[in-house]
Design an enzyme around this catalytic site. Structure first.
Site, mmCIF file in Angstrom:
data_model
loop_
_atom_site.group_PDB
_atom_site.id
_atom_site.type_symbol
_atom_site.label_atom_id
_atom_site.label_comp_id
_atom_site.label_asym_id
_atom_site.label_seq_id
_atom_site.Cartn_x
_atom_site.Cartn_y
_atom_site.Cartn_z
ATOM 1 N N LEU A 17 0.790 -1.229 0.000
ATOM 2 C CA LEU A 17 0.000 0.000 0.000
ATOM 3 C C LEU A 17 0.825 1.283 0.000
ATOM 4 O O LEU A 17 0.285 2.359 -0.218
ATOM 5 C CB LEU A 17 -0.922 0.011 1.230
ATOM 6 C CG LEU A 17 -1.917 -1.153 1.331
ATOM 7 C CD1 LEU A 17 -2.575 -1.152 2.713
ATOM 8 C CD2 LEU A 17 -2.972 -1.039 0.241
ATOM 9 N N SER A 18 2.121 1.172 0.278
ATOM 10 C CA SER A 18 2.922 2.368 0.518
ATOM 11 C C SER A 18 3.819 2.670 -0.681
ATOM 12 O O SER A 18 4.952 2.185 -0.774
ATOM 13 C CB SER A 18 3.762 2.169 1.789
ATOM 14 O OG SER A 18 4.455 3.337 2.116
ATOM 15 N N GLY A 49 6.463 4.255 -2.797
ATOM 16 C CA GLY A 49 7.702 4.909 -2.404
ATOM 17 C C GLY A 49 8.478 4.105 -1.384
ATOM 18 O O GLY A 49 9.682 4.287 -1.229
ATOM 19 N N SER A 99 7.723 -2.520 0.776
ATOM 20 C CA SER A 99 6.269 -2.709 0.777
ATOM 21 C C SER A 99 5.758 -3.006 -0.625
ATOM 22 O O SER A 99 4.928 -3.903 -0.827
ATOM 23 C CB SER A 99 5.584 -1.450 1.330
ATOM 24 O OG SER A 99 4.190 -1.518 1.165
ATOM 25 N N ASN A 119 6.114 6.342 13.537
ATOM 26 C CA ASN A 119 5.192 7.253 12.860
ATOM 27 C C ASN A 119 4.001 7.641 13.715
ATOM 28 O O ASN A 119 3.131 8.399 13.262
ATOM 29 C CB ASN A 119 4.656 6.625 11.574
ATOM 30 C CG ASN A 119 5.745 6.340 10.572
ATOM 31 O OD1 ASN A 119 5.921 5.207 10.148
ATOM 32 N ND2 ASN A 119 6.498 7.358 10.202
ATOM 33 N N GLU A 168 4.491 12.967 9.407
ATOM 34 C CA GLU A 168 4.788 11.541 9.513
ATOM 35 C C GLU A 168 5.410 11.157 10.854
ATOM 36 O O GLU A 168 5.958 10.072 11.012
ATOM 37 C CB GLU A 168 5.722 11.129 8.371
ATOM 38 C CG GLU A 168 5.118 11.315 6.997
ATOM 39 C CD GLU A 168 4.134 10.213 6.607
ATOM 40 O OE1 GLU A 168 4.439 9.038 6.830
ATOM 41 O OE2 GLU A 168 3.064 10.552 6.073
ATOM 42 N N ARG A 222 6.869 13.103 1.995
ATOM 43 C CA ARG A 222 5.715 12.968 2.892
ATOM 44 C C ARG A 222 5.621 14.048 3.969
ATOM 45 O O ARG A 222 4.527 14.375 4.418
ATOM 46 C CB ARG A 222 5.746 11.589 3.566
ATOM 47 C CG ARG A 222 5.762 10.441 2.570
ATOM 48 C CD ARG A 222 5.535 9.122 3.279
ATOM 49 N NE ARG A 222 5.726 7.976 2.393
ATOM 50 C CZ ARG A 222 5.504 6.721 2.755
ATOM 51 N NH1 ARG A 222 5.088 6.453 3.982
ATOM 52 N NH2 ARG A 222 5.705 5.732 1.914
ATOM 53 N N HIS A 253 11.186 8.136 4.575
ATOM 54 C CA HIS A 253 11.312 8.853 5.844
ATOM 55 C C HIS A 253 12.793 9.103 6.130
ATOM 56 O O HIS A 253 13.658 8.327 5.710
ATOM 57 C CB HIS A 253 10.726 8.040 7.011
ATOM 58 C CG HIS A 253 9.235 7.913 6.980
ATOM 59 N ND1 HIS A 253 8.578 6.758 7.335
ATOM 60 C CD2 HIS A 253 8.272 8.799 6.641
ATOM 61 C CE1 HIS A 253 7.284 6.929 7.220
ATOM 62 N NE2 HIS A 253 7.069 8.155 6.791
ATOM 63 N N ASP A 280 14.335 8.540 8.807
ATOM 64 C CA ASP A 280 14.968 7.485 9.600
ATOM 65 C C ASP A 280 15.394 6.290 8.758
ATOM 66 O O ASP A 280 15.898 5.294 9.290
ATOM 67 C CB ASP A 280 14.086 7.052 10.774
ATOM 68 C CG ASP A 280 12.785 6.374 10.362
ATOM 69 O OD1 ASP A 280 12.547 6.195 9.152
ATOM 70 O OD2 ASP A 280 12.003 6.017 11.265
ATOM 71 N N CYS A 327 11.794 1.676 13.015
ATOM 72 C CA CYS A 327 10.402 1.973 12.660
ATOM 73 C C CYS A 327 9.435 1.481 13.726
ATOM 74 O O CYS A 327 8.358 2.043 13.913
ATOM 75 C CB CYS A 327 10.038 1.320 11.323
ATOM 76 S SG CYS A 327 10.610 2.218 9.875
#
Length: 453
Positions: free
Chosen positions: A23-24, A26, A30, A112, A176, A216, A252, A254, A374
């Site tokens: 679904l993510s 970028g 995923s 997040n 985020e 983001r 992100h 991180d 994460c």
């Protein structure tokens, strides 16, 4: 006199509906894993094993409960009606991606969940929490209200903790959470430097983001959080991601840099004008603390941005042990990469800032795009604030064993996307969460229990 303070890792427990929906956009891991079969039980146990390791090193470790999934409340808001079984059947038939999104266990990535500023940094000397609105993607945007509810339940005392609403749910204030936030300090109980990393700015049109994947975090969101948290502008730094790194999969900050206390570990391609960013951080640290910031830079010649992303080198956890030593908790994928392993060997042990590297297996999370860092939300708490935090979420040997027993009882070993339409999955999930709130002593936390109504 400085009050003793600790950095506590609050790790998100993986939810019973942990699935690979891809679904993510970028997040390359995923995207690669989309439509494959997951193992919620293995994901939970891997996360717990990582937490247990950190606790065994003498660190304070706690857990955050999963969110209720499937999210029938959202599905009904989107026009689906009838029994829950009917809703699952219709959504699976008409819009399977929506079903996957409303079953996503992405709240497991607690980095997040929110941005947190410790009381040492804030004007009112309280700990401030702002849940991330996560508006870039639908499956994450539905987390914000539940995140706020969970944090308010764990950090209840109004004399010590301040809870802000998520920022307005618009792309102009896309937020985020702590995945784009770093705190540098001399010791946890002292006022520190809060570093906010953003990918784009709405106000500065010339400062546009990447071309392939979305940036983001906005500068406007980061600045709003700094104001809400009553931070000292002289100790607040805003830096911009390298747009080319975002296009290489650095969704992100991180994923490309990590900092803790007086150590800053980053890739040379992490930021727009990285050398200037590092120079500013060094100067600010030296001016405020009369000391040196230990900067560890990984050159692109040693590890490319692409390999840093695939191994999640910088999504490792930098932690300070009770004896003051800095350790790094890295995914096993780093050990399996010859280039990355060599870099870490050269930066650890002896006189290096990192005393030791620990490799952990969180492959179920990694496959869905999240490494060790994460999975945790860092919250700096004084002794008093620790005592005012809900004690049932802190990981003890007894709680660790009970959560393993709980997970083995309730979690499936395998879960495919087709399984999400089975009402039994929703029932199993609720049974698991109902028992978990009893284990953690959190009361009626979920909508199906009457919480949040």
């Amino acid at each position: 006199m400085e009050e003793q303070a600790y950095e506590v890792n609050f790790d998100g427990l993986v939810g019973p509906t942990h699935n690979y929906g891809g679904l993510s956009y970028g997040n390359q891991a995923s995207m690669r894993s989309g439509l494959s079969v997951s193992s919620p039980r293995a994901a939970l146990l891997q996360g717990l094993s990582k937490m247990k390791l950190l606790a065994s090193l003498g660190l304070k470790q706690a857990v955050l409960p999963p969110q209720e999934r499937p999210d029938f409340k959202v599905l009904r808001r989107l026009g689906y009606s009838g029994s829950e079984a009917d809703i699952l059947t219709r959504v699976a038939r008409d819009y399977p991606g929506l079903l996957s999104a409303c079953c996503s266990s992405s709240a497991m990535w607690a980095a997040n969940a929110a941005t947190v500023s410790p009381s040492a940094d804030t004007l009112d000397k309280k700990v401030h929490f702002t849940p991330a609105n996560l508006v870039t993607y639908f499956h994450r945007s539905i987390e914000a209200s539940s995140t706020g509810r969970i944090l308010k339940e764990i950090f209840k005392n109004e004399e010590a903790f301040v809870h802000h609403d998520p920022l307005p749910a618009t792309l102009s204030f896309a937020d985020e959470g702590a995945a784009n936030h770093t705190r540098l300090c001399r010791s946890y109980g002292e006022e520190g430097i809060e570093v906010f990393t953003y990918g784009r700015s709405v106000l500065y049109r010339a400062d546009q983001g990447p071309s392939r994947y979305p940036a983001r975090q906005t500068l406007e969101a980061s600045a709003a959080i700094a104001r809400l948290h009553k931070l000292d502008p002289d100790r607040t730094v805003f830096v911009r991601q390298n747009p080319h790194a975002v296009d290489a999969g650095v969704f992100h900050n991180d994923v490309i840099s990590v900092g803790n206390r007086n150590v800053f570990f980053h890739h040379a391609e992490a930021f727009q004008e990285t050398e200037d960013v590092v120079a500013k951080l060094r100067e600010t640290f030296a001016r405020l603390f009369n000391g040196d910031l230990a900067v560890l830079t990984v050159r692109k010649e040693d590890v490319s941005v692409e390999e840093a992303v695939s191994t999640y080198l910088f999504n490792s956890q930098l932690v300070t042990l009770p004896d003051g030593a800095t350790h790094l908790l890295a995914p096993v994928e780093c050990e399996e990469s010859e280039n990355v392993r060599a870099v870490l060997q050269g930066m650890s042990g002896g006189e290096n800032p990192i005393a030791q590297v620990h490799y952990v297996d969180v492959r179920q999370s990694m496959k869905n795009g999240g490494g060790p860092a994460c999975l945790r939300l860092r919250v700096v708490l004084t002794e008093r604030e620790l005592s005012l935090t809900h004690q049932g979420v802190f990981l003890t040997d007894a709680l660790y064993l009970r959560l393993i027993e709980w997970g083995n009882k309730h979690y499936r070993d395998r879960l495919g996307l087709d399984d999400l339409a089975d009402p039994a999955v929703a029932e199993e999930s609720r049974n698991a969460l109902d028992e978990l709130t009893e284990i953690l002593g959190l009361g009626a936390l979920y909508d199906f229990q009457g919480g949040g109504t």
